[in-house]
Enzyme design. Structure first.
Site, PDB file in Angstrom:
ATOM      1  N   ARG A  76       0.902  -1.156   0.000  1.00 16.35           N
ATOM      2  CA  ARG A  76       0.000   0.000   0.000  1.00 16.35           C
ATOM      3  C   ARG A  76       0.938   1.202   0.000  1.00 16.35           C
ATOM      4  O   ARG A  76       1.567   1.496   1.012  1.00 16.35           O
ATOM      5  CB  ARG A  76      -0.886   0.007   1.244  1.00 16.35           C
ATOM      6  CG  ARG A  76      -1.723  -1.262   1.410  1.00 16.35           C
ATOM      7  CD  ARG A  76      -2.680  -1.124   2.575  1.00 16.35           C
ATOM      8  NE  ARG A  76      -3.112  -2.415   3.109  1.00 16.35           N
ATOM      9  CZ  ARG A  76      -4.109  -3.147   2.629  1.00 16.35           C
ATOM     10  NH1 ARG A  76      -4.790  -2.725   1.609  1.00 16.35           N
ATOM     11  NH2 ARG A  76      -4.439  -4.291   3.185  1.00 16.35           N
ATOM     12  N   ASP A 107     -10.068  -0.785  -3.892  1.00 12.84           N
ATOM     13  CA  ASP A 107     -10.394   0.614  -4.191  1.00 12.84           C
ATOM     14  C   ASP A 107      -9.173   1.548  -4.176  1.00 12.84           C
ATOM     15  O   ASP A 107      -9.086   2.464  -4.991  1.00 12.84           O
ATOM     16  CB  ASP A 107     -11.530   1.137  -3.300  1.00 12.84           C
ATOM     17  CG  ASP A 107     -11.255   0.941  -1.821  1.00 12.84           C
ATOM     18  OD1 ASP A 107     -10.217   0.334  -1.478  1.00 12.84           O
ATOM     19  OD2 ASP A 107     -12.071   1.396  -1.012  1.00 12.84           O
ATOM     20  N   THR A 129      -9.619  -8.504  -4.461  1.00  9.80           N
ATOM     21  CA  THR A 129      -9.711  -8.262  -3.016  1.00  9.80           C
ATOM     22  C   THR A 129     -10.646  -9.288  -2.401  1.00  9.80           C
ATOM     23  O   THR A 129     -11.713  -9.563  -2.959  1.00  9.80           O
ATOM     24  CB  THR A 129     -10.201  -6.840  -2.684  1.00  9.80           C
ATOM     25  OG1 THR A 129     -10.586  -6.804  -1.300  1.00  9.80           O
ATOM     26  CG2 THR A 129     -11.391  -6.393  -3.512  1.00  9.80           C
ATOM     27  N   ILE A 130     -10.233  -9.832  -1.255  1.00 12.88           N
ATOM     28  CA  ILE A 130     -11.093 -10.829  -0.604  1.00 12.88           C
ATOM     29  C   ILE A 130     -12.383 -10.190  -0.087  1.00 12.88           C
ATOM     30  O   ILE A 130     -13.368 -10.862   0.133  1.00 12.88           O
ATOM     31  CB  ILE A 130     -10.370 -11.539   0.558  1.00 12.88           C
ATOM     32  CG1 ILE A 130      -9.970 -10.548   1.660  1.00 12.88           C
ATOM     33  CG2 ILE A 130      -9.194 -12.352   0.065  1.00 12.88           C
ATOM     34  CD1 ILE A 130      -9.658 -11.214   3.000  1.00 12.88           C
ATOM     35  N   ASP A 131     -12.364  -8.862   0.110  1.00 12.81           N
ATOM     36  CA  ASP A 131     -13.480  -8.192   0.802  1.00 12.81           C
ATOM     37  C   ASP A 131     -14.774  -8.119  -0.015  1.00 12.81           C
ATOM     38  O   ASP A 131     -15.839  -7.925   0.535  1.00 12.81           O
ATOM     39  CB  ASP A 131     -13.077  -6.763   1.197  1.00 12.81           C
ATOM     40  CG  ASP A 131     -11.834  -6.732   2.068  1.00 12.81           C
ATOM     41  OD1 ASP A 131     -11.563  -7.751   2.732  1.00 12.81           O
ATOM     42  OD2 ASP A 131     -11.131  -5.701   2.071  1.00 12.81           O
ATOM     43  N   ASP A 133     -15.709  -5.667  -1.747  1.00  6.79           N
ATOM     44  CA  ASP A 133     -16.292  -4.367  -1.398  1.00  6.79           C
ATOM     45  C   ASP A 133     -16.235  -3.342  -2.529  1.00  6.79           C
ATOM     46  O   ASP A 133     -16.299  -2.138  -2.281  1.00  6.79           O
ATOM     47  CB  ASP A 133     -15.617  -3.810  -0.132  1.00  6.79           C
ATOM     48  CG  ASP A 133     -14.124  -3.591  -0.314  1.00  6.79           C
ATOM     49  OD1 ASP A 133     -13.566  -4.043  -1.334  1.00  6.79           O
ATOM     50  OD2 ASP A 133     -13.498  -2.977   0.571  1.00  6.79           O
TER      51      ASP A 133
HETATM   52  O1  F6P Z   1      -8.528  -5.593   2.067  1.00  4.96           O
HETATM   53  C1  F6P Z   1      -8.107  -6.863   2.416  1.00  4.96           C
HETATM   54  C2  F6P Z   1      -7.846  -6.951   3.898  1.00  4.96           C
HETATM   55  O2  F6P Z   1      -7.401  -8.271   4.187  1.00  4.96           O
HETATM   56  C3  F6P Z   1      -9.023  -6.596   4.800  1.00  4.96           C
HETATM   57  O3  F6P Z   1      -9.953  -7.630   4.903  1.00  4.96           O
HETATM   58  C4  F6P Z   1      -8.332  -6.275   6.086  1.00  4.96           C
HETATM   59  O4  F6P Z   1      -9.099  -5.380   6.857  1.00  4.96           O
HETATM   60  C5  F6P Z   1      -7.052  -5.618   5.620  1.00  4.96           C
HETATM   61  O5  F6P Z   1      -6.844  -6.046   4.281  1.00  4.96           O
HETATM   62  C6  F6P Z   1      -5.833  -5.972   6.431  1.00  4.96           C
HETATM   63  O6  F6P Z   1      -4.770  -5.243   5.936  1.00  4.96           O
HETATM   64  P1  F6P Z   1      -3.235  -5.550   6.281  1.00  4.96           P
HETATM   65  O7  F6P Z   1      -2.830  -6.800   5.546  1.00  4.96           O
HETATM   66  O8  F6P Z   1      -2.511  -4.364   5.789  1.00  4.96           O
HETATM   67  O9  F6P Z   1      -3.175  -5.758   7.758  1.00  4.96           O
END
Ligand code: F6P
Length: 354
Positions: A76, A107, A129-131, A133
């Site tokens: 990110r 997103d 994305t797994i979400d 969303d």
């Molecule tokens: O967007 C995917 C996701 O796994 C979400 O379900 C979760 O809230 C977030 O990413 C966790 O992010 P990270 O891997 O940066 O802790």
């Protein structure tokens, strides 16, 4: 096919998702089949800024269709949000003569895709994305695998809950979206689901557990979406205190994001990846590839982003002014449908828990 596309880039960004590799493979092979070279950009947008990439040949992507994670790694990238970062990225694209990019992610990834597109590098987003969303698509790459993983893990929890006459409260990922939680609750025969989209009736849930225990039911699962913040662990304690049923708590966390992609995610990744390349090489840009009514379509990224914000209630001033009245009506309709779906699934979980 437009002549100007001689080389494209592909990247994976944001939280990784099973099926991203299958998408990378599809994108690389579809482009190579059309005589277009492909650069695999490492670590999402940061690989673009720091000029970290390799040429993908047909063999480079052999046997990755079945692998979880992403061979291109992910990130990110805060630096890419600055104008300086973006300009560096554009410079790197120009240096490598990259004519366009396919960006796989959620997103945040699509915001980056827009930033590149408006600065002259045509970019198309593929939802990974797994979400699940991204409101404009019914399905995102990784969602199916994540749900299958939750179901496998919770089936195991069910075994031990049944042996010991316990309840297990299980928190699952999904960021602000309850898609994973509500669908897996249904598939698992959970006694309840707690999701951000529908108000949770805690008293009714406690009463149900007490009643079912009195009726002889030994094991209970409650699936909680992480989007309901600071809830699950304390809730597990309350279940035990208020029902007398010994209750354990489990947070599945990143387990849900790993593993080999399911058949469904591999097929979705292939279809979306190929379609993204077709649209990009046809000279289109600033699109996100979606599944709607079970068909693969391309949606304007801005439309998709505004729809998401409208659904989540995070619209900024003036955003809707960029849309036509017809688009706004379309958004309202999609949002209404999504809300109804959640309400239906929530009611179903409760009705079936007897
Ligand atoms: O967007 C995917 C996701 O796994 C979400 O379900 C979760 O809230 C977030 O990413 C966790 O992010 P990270 O891997 O940066 O802790």
């Amino acid at each position: 096919m437009e002549k100007k596309f001689r080389k494209i880039g592909v990247l994976t960004s944001g939280g990784d998702a099973p099926g991203m590799n299958a998408a990378v493979r599809a994108i690389a092979r579809a482009a190579l089949a059309r005589g277009v070279e492909v650069m695999g950009i490492y670590g999402g947008y940061s690989g673009l800024i720091h000029d970290n990439m390799i040429e993908l040949k047909a063999r480079t992507v052999s046997n990755i269709v079945s692998r979880g994670g992403t061979i291109l790694y992910s990130d990110r990238c805060e630096e890419f949000k600055t104008e300086e970062g973006m300009q560096t990225a554009i410079g790197v694209c120009k240096k490598h003569e990259i004519d366009g990019i396919v960006a796989i992610g959620g997103d945040g990834t699509f915001r980056g895709a827009t930033d590149l597109s408006v600065r002259g590098i045509p970019t198309i987003g593929v939802p990974g994305t797994i979400d699940n969303d991204i409101t404009a698509t019914e399905n995102s790459i990784g969602f199916d695998t994540a749900m299958n993983t939750v179901v496998q893990m919770c089936d195991r929890l069910r075994d031990t809950c049944e042996s010991h006459a316990r309840c297990n409260v299980v928190e699952v990922m999904g960021r602000g979206a309850g898609d994973i939680a509500i669908n897996t609750a249904l598939a698992l025969g959970a006694v309840a689901a707690v999701i951000p989209e529908v108000p949770f009736d805690e008293a009714a849930c406690m009463e149900k557990i007490r009643r079912l225990r009195a009726d002889g039911k030994r094991s209970f699962l409650v699936i909680v979406s992480e989007g309901v913040e600071h809830f699950s662990e304390a809730f597990a304690k309350r279940v035990q205190a208020e029902t007398g049923v010994e209750t354990k708590f489990a947070r599945l966390a990143h387990v849900v994001r790993g593993g080999d992609p399911t058949l469904g995610d591999r097929i979705l990744a292939a279809k979306m990846g190929v379609y993204a390349v077709e649209r990009l090489l046809a000279g289109e840009s600033n699109l996100v590839i979606c599944q709607q009514d079970n068909r693969i379509v391309a949606v304007d990224i801005l439309y998709s982003q505004i729809l998401d914000r409208k659904y989540k209630g995070t619209l900024k001033e003036g955003m809707l002014e960029k849309c036509t009245a017809e688009q706004i009506a379309q958004m309202d309709c999609a949002i209404e449908e999504k809300k109804k779906d959640f309400a239906r699934l929530y009611a179903m979980v409760n009705d079936l828990a007897r």
